[in-house]
Write a protein that holds these residues in place. Sequence first.
Motif, short mmCIF file in Angstrom:
data_model
loop_
_atom_site.label_atom_id
_atom_site.label_comp_id
_atom_site.label_asym_id
_atom_site.label_seq_id
_atom_site.Cartn_x
_atom_site.Cartn_y
_atom_site.Cartn_z
N VAL A 129 7.18 13.04 -68.44
CA VAL A 129 7.70 11.77 -68.96
C VAL A 129 8.47 12.02 -70.26
O VAL A 129 9.56 11.48 -70.46
N ALA A 130 7.94 12.85 -71.14
CA ALA A 130 8.60 13.17 -72.41
C ALA A 130 9.97 13.80 -72.18
O ALA A 130 10.91 13.55 -72.94
N LYS A 131 10.10 14.61 -71.14
CA LYS A 131 11.35 15.31 -70.84
C LYS A 131 12.28 14.51 -69.94
O LYS A 131 13.39 14.94 -69.64
N GLY A 132 11.83 13.33 -69.47
CA GLY A 132 12.66 12.51 -68.60
C GLY A 132 12.63 12.91 -67.15
O GLY A 132 13.43 12.41 -66.35
N ARG A 133 11.71 13.78 -66.76
CA ARG A 133 11.60 14.22 -65.36
C ARG A 133 10.76 13.26 -64.53
O ARG A 133 10.76 13.35 -63.30
#
Length: 97
Positions: A82-86
């Motif tokens: 989630v932090a990396k946008g995946r």
Amino acid sequence: MSNYAQVLTEDRRLVILRALAELPSYKSNSSILCTLLERWGHSPSRDQVKTDLRWLEEQGLLKVEEVESVLLATLSERGMDVAKGRAVQPGVKRPGA
């Protein structure tokens, strides 16, 4: 919750996840996270940070351990995604959005 409050909450949660993702151990305490949030333009109370950490834990994005009067948060694999946008998590702002 107003639209503005919702945007702030979602951004605060993303900042928490991104801060943990940048730390070598993917771990920090609620006091340090509160200070980091202030550097990113938020002014949360410690209670708000602890509430966000518990909410993020309920979503499976991190693990929380209570140590005295602070919470120790460790990023989960899903939290990193989630932090990396995946991965997308309702209630957490998407990076770059």
